[in-house]
Scaffold this motif. Structure first.
Motif, PDB file in Angstrom:
ATOM      1  N   ALA A 161      18.446 -19.787  53.064  1.00 51.69           N
ATOM      2  CA  ALA A 161      18.604 -18.631  53.927  1.00 51.69           C
ATOM      3  C   ALA A 161      18.017 -18.902  55.110  1.00 51.69           C
ATOM      4  O   ALA A 161      16.933 -19.510  55.052  1.00 51.69           O
ATOM      5  CB  ALA A 161      18.422 -17.260  53.167  1.00 51.69           C
ATOM      6  N   VAL A 162      18.706 -18.412  56.183  1.00 50.45           N
ATOM      7  CA  VAL A 162      17.866 -18.767  57.575  1.00 50.45           C
ATOM      8  C   VAL A 162      17.894 -17.126  58.347  1.00 50.45           C
ATOM      9  O   VAL A 162      18.987 -16.255  57.934  1.00 50.45           O
ATOM     10  CB  VAL A 162      18.502 -19.715  58.527  1.00 50.45           C
ATOM     11  CG1 VAL A 162      18.266 -21.001  57.488  1.00 50.45           C
ATOM     12  CG2 VAL A 162      20.019 -19.496  58.567  1.00 50.45           C
ATOM     13  N   SER A 174      31.706  -9.527  51.711  1.00 45.67           N
ATOM     14  CA  SER A 174      30.342  -9.325  50.682  1.00 45.67           C
ATOM     15  C   SER A 174      29.075  -9.742  51.156  1.00 45.67           C
ATOM     16  O   SER A 174      28.129  -9.883  50.562  1.00 45.67           O
ATOM     17  CB  SER A 174      30.542  -9.632  49.244  1.00 45.67           C
ATOM     18  OG  SER A 174      30.817 -11.071  49.317  1.00 45.67           O
ATOM     19  N   GLU A 175      29.117 -10.599  52.348  1.00 43.23           N
ATOM     20  CA  GLU A 175      28.136 -11.341  52.870  1.00 43.23           C
ATOM     21  C   GLU A 175      27.407 -10.539  53.972  1.00 43.23           C
ATOM     22  O   GLU A 175      27.991  -9.455  54.349  1.00 43.23           O
ATOM     23  CB  GLU A 175      28.425 -12.734  53.378  1.00 43.23           C
ATOM     24  CG  GLU A 175      28.894 -13.533  52.239  1.00 43.23           C
ATOM     25  CD  GLU A 175      27.646 -14.005  51.223  1.00 43.23           C
ATOM     26  OE1 GLU A 175      26.690 -14.646  51.687  1.00 43.23           O
ATOM     27  OE2 GLU A 175      27.952 -13.636  50.115  1.00 43.23           O
ATOM     28  N   GLN A 176      26.230 -10.793  54.405  1.00 45.43           N
ATOM     29  CA  GLN A 176      25.396 -10.267  55.406  1.00 45.43           C
ATOM     30  C   GLN A 176      26.251 -10.108  56.688  1.00 45.43           C
ATOM     31  O   GLN A 176      26.953 -10.835  57.149  1.00 45.43           O
ATOM     32  CB  GLN A 176      24.087 -10.802  55.767  1.00 45.43           C
ATOM     33  CG  GLN A 176      23.357 -10.090  56.746  1.00 45.43           C
ATOM     34  CD  GLN A 176      22.697  -9.015  56.493  1.00 45.43           C
ATOM     35  OE1 GLN A 176      23.386  -7.743  56.417  1.00 45.43           O
ATOM     36  NE2 GLN A 176      21.363  -8.763  55.866  1.00 45.43           N
ATOM     37  N   ARG A 182      18.762 -11.267  61.697  1.00 46.37           N
ATOM     38  CA  ARG A 182      19.510 -10.807  60.302  1.00 46.37           C
ATOM     39  C   ARG A 182      19.249 -12.039  59.330  1.00 46.37           C
ATOM     40  O   ARG A 182      19.398 -13.364  59.499  1.00 46.37           O
ATOM     41  CB  ARG A 182      20.905 -10.328  60.339  1.00 46.37           C
ATOM     42  CG  ARG A 182      21.315  -9.356  61.067  1.00 46.37           C
ATOM     43  CD  ARG A 182      20.560  -7.964  60.392  1.00 46.37           C
ATOM     44  NE  ARG A 182      20.818  -6.938  61.229  1.00 46.37           N
ATOM     45  CZ  ARG A 182      21.913  -6.221  60.830  1.00 46.37           C
ATOM     46  NH1 ARG A 182      22.652  -6.001  59.790  1.00 46.37           N
ATOM     47  NH2 ARG A 182      22.089  -4.999  61.510  1.00 46.37           N
ATOM     48  N   LEU A 183      18.870 -11.971  57.859  1.00 46.55           N
ATOM     49  CA  LEU A 183      18.823 -13.046  57.189  1.00 46.55           C
ATOM     50  C   LEU A 183      20.040 -13.210  56.487  1.00 46.55           C
ATOM     51  O   LEU A 183      20.890 -12.180  56.093  1.00 46.55           O
ATOM     52  CB  LEU A 183      17.608 -12.458  55.970  1.00 46.55           C
ATOM     53  CG  LEU A 183      17.609 -13.719  54.833  1.00 46.55           C
ATOM     54  CD1 LEU A 183      16.833 -14.887  55.313  1.00 46.55           C
ATOM     55  CD2 LEU A 183      16.662 -13.030  53.609  1.00 46.55           C
ATOM     56  N   VAL A 184      20.649 -14.361  56.446  1.00 47.50           N
ATOM     57  CA  VAL A 184      21.883 -14.809  55.920  1.00 47.50           C
ATOM     58  C   VAL A 184      21.859 -16.168  54.997  1.00 47.50           C
ATOM     59  O   VAL A 184      20.797 -17.027  55.307  1.00 47.50           O
ATOM     60  CB  VAL A 184      22.980 -15.158  57.072  1.00 47.50           C
ATOM     61  CG1 VAL A 184      23.156 -13.880  57.832  1.00 47.50           C
ATOM     62  CG2 VAL A 184      22.476 -16.237  58.115  1.00 47.50           C
ATOM     63  N   ALA A 241      26.830 -22.781  46.753  1.00 49.63           N
ATOM     64  CA  ALA A 241      25.539 -22.532  47.234  1.00 49.63           C
ATOM     65  C   ALA A 241      24.806 -20.998  47.078  1.00 49.63           C
ATOM     66  O   ALA A 241      23.788 -20.837  47.072  1.00 49.63           O
ATOM     67  CB  ALA A 241      25.576 -22.786  48.740  1.00 49.63           C
ATOM     68  N   ARG A 242      25.836 -20.044  46.706  1.00 48.79           N
ATOM     69  CA  ARG A 242      25.313 -18.724  46.514  1.00 48.79           C
ATOM     70  C   ARG A 242      25.095 -18.632  44.888  1.00 48.79           C
ATOM     71  O   ARG A 242      24.566 -17.339  44.593  1.00 48.79           O
ATOM     72  CB  ARG A 242      26.547 -17.797  46.949  1.00 48.79           C
ATOM     73  CG  ARG A 242      26.733 -17.762  48.324  1.00 48.79           C
ATOM     74  CD  ARG A 242      25.414 -17.041  49.126  1.00 48.79           C
ATOM     75  NE  ARG A 242      25.594 -15.697  49.098  1.00 48.79           N
ATOM     76  CZ  ARG A 242      24.958 -14.816  48.525  1.00 48.79           C
ATOM     77  NH1 ARG A 242      23.697 -15.155  47.813  1.00 48.79           N
ATOM     78  NH2 ARG A 242      25.077 -13.476  48.135  1.00 48.79           N
TER      79      ARG A 242
END
Length: 105
Positions: A11-12, A40-42, A22-24, A89-90
């Motif tokens: 995450a970055v 469903s993601e940031q 924002r953290l994604v 990756a999730r």
């Protein structure tokens, strides 16, 4: 240092110009950072095609600051291989996103 940090980061932090970071979840692939947002993601307010943003990478183990760089967001349509890589990756979830951006460093 940047390449090594991005290879390890799951995450970055992304801060489009004029907006808070924002953290994604991120994927380092083919020498570029990919982020999937919305759904469903940031959500990342202000992130759009051509926007300059600040990308911050923190240590996955200590959360300490590693590097901050400027990047330009480019909206992409991921091919099947890229979509599979983003989902893989999730790990613990099946993500659904609205948009995928390539962050050009």
């Amino acid at each position: 240092m940047l390449d090594n940090a991005l290879r390890k980061a799951a995450a970055v932090w992304v801060a489009p110009a004029g907006h808070d970071a924002r953290l994604v979840w991120a994927l380092w692939r083919d020498d570029t950072v990919l982020v999937a947002v919305g759904g469903s993601e940031q959500r990342v307010p202000g992130l759009s095609d051509g926007v300059t943003c600040t990308l911050t990478v923190r240590s996955p183990s200590t959360h300490s600051h590693l590097v901050t760089v400027s990047a330009t967001a480019r909206l992409i349509t991921p091919d099947d291989e890229t979509s599979t890589a983003l989902r893989t990756a999730r790990l613990n979830t099946t993500p659904v996103w609205d948009s995928v951006y390539r962050l050009e460093l």
